[in-house]
Design an enzyme around this catalytic site. Sequence first.
Site, PDB file in Angstrom:
ATOM      1  N   GLU A 208      -0.277  -6.146  -5.292  1.00  0.00           N
ATOM      2  CA  GLU A 208       0.264  -6.672  -6.600  1.00  0.00           C
ATOM      3  C   GLU A 208       1.405  -5.319  -6.810  1.00  0.00           C
ATOM      4  OE1 GLU A 208       0.414  -9.096  -8.385  1.00  0.00           O
ATOM      5  OE2 GLU A 208      -1.231 -10.315  -7.400  1.00  0.00           O
ATOM      6  N   CYS A 242       4.420  -3.242 -14.827  1.00  0.00           N
ATOM      7  CA  CYS A 242       5.036  -3.778 -13.568  1.00  0.00           C
ATOM      8  C   CYS A 242       6.057  -4.830 -14.108  1.00  0.00           C
ATOM      9  CB  CYS A 242       3.945  -4.132 -12.657  1.00  0.00           C
ATOM     10  SG  CYS A 242       2.885  -5.278 -13.141  1.00  0.00           S
TER      11      CYS A 242
END
Length: 452
Positions: A208, A242
């Site tokens: 991720e 993110c």
Amino acid sequence: MYDSVFHKQKQFFQTHSTLPSDVRIMALKQLKDAIKLYEDDIMTAMREDYNKNESDAFLTEVGIVYSEINFHIKNLKEWAAPVKVKTPATHFGSSSKIYKEPFGVTLIISPWNYPFNLAMAPLVGALSAGNTAILKPSEHTPNVSAVISNLIGHAFPEKYVTTIEGGIETNQQLLELPFDYIFYTGSSQVGKIVMEAASKHLTPVTLELGGKSPSIVLKDADLKLTAKRIVWGKFMNAGQTCVATDFVYADNIIKDELVGYLKHYTHKFYNKEFEAEEYMQIINDKHFKRVHSYITGDIAYGGRSHKEIRMIEPTIIQDADFSHPSMQEEIFGPVLPVLGFDDLEKAMIDVRDMPDPLALYVFTNNGKAARHVIKNIPFGGGAVNDTMFHLATPHLPFGGRGYSGMGKYHGRYSFDTFTHQKSILHQTTLFDIPLRYPNFRPLQKLLRYIWK
């Protein structure tokens, strides 16, 4: 150095003690109870590590983990049950099932930007699927990492789940071990190192990562609401998210008006916090210096900072372009460049020319235009007329592609990520269809005709 812990978990997993659904549900309940017990300590640690307030900490760290645990407890038995699937006519007399089995000993390496959530959420999936787990929290949030260690030690024996703290050398030593699955959240640069290490043992991985996630604003968008939602998603957590909007790409017809609303909501939401030095801090001096270097050009709002406490005011840079320093890498901080386009097709080409982002947001009241953008730009996931909220539903998979990562999780997808699907054909012994055997080659011509 960590071989003994790894082998303890390997031996424990091989006893099959983690396999029963009731055991997995009990483990999730133990985790939830431990989080409740340590909730105040978690909040205090967030404040100590980078000045995160209790409201944001509960919303983005603790509350979302409670929700994930509850969802898994409710659905785990259904997910773990074998699934009967169709069997073709060529396999007459047999049936087909998919059995669910855990991988084994898993390694979860979590980042500093959401240090509790991004450690616990993957762990929920690992436990739900029946694995054991070694957690490696970030060394950049030492207080949160210490609480995680205490919490996990309270809830589980070391042979089931444990936490190992440390820096880069600790990561390197852990990655030398032959884990059955590795789940990593962090930068693309380190993601490459994790993947290379995993390849030596052919260990499957979920990565991720991140990227430059755009908010594309078309001329028919509700500009006031667009700005409100972009500002909220961008400057939460001091931009250290993110999937935060990394840059705004707006139609030039409405760009200046949009900037006005962006300034309004940035001031409304964050000015008092910054003035009172209550805004969230940048994680360390290195990142402070990097993010601060992007504050150049036509600054529409913000630009101030408190260097001694690593605090940067939410900043909007208007009339930026792709040569601006902030457009050279993921910003990961409270700086928002706004770029303009005249033609949507050209704008989409510009975004496609960049590495695949983790998220993309398109703002428009034209459903056809929204679908056109979604279908023609590769990215991990996102939203129409919103930012970041796609993370909060357990029914949507979360993950990137290419430079922004591989694999997915959240809700059912977390269970599936940490589960091997074992395909089994159950064949009858009451009769035996002879077509497969060499002495029935003439009849095999019939199959050739059917299959073609």
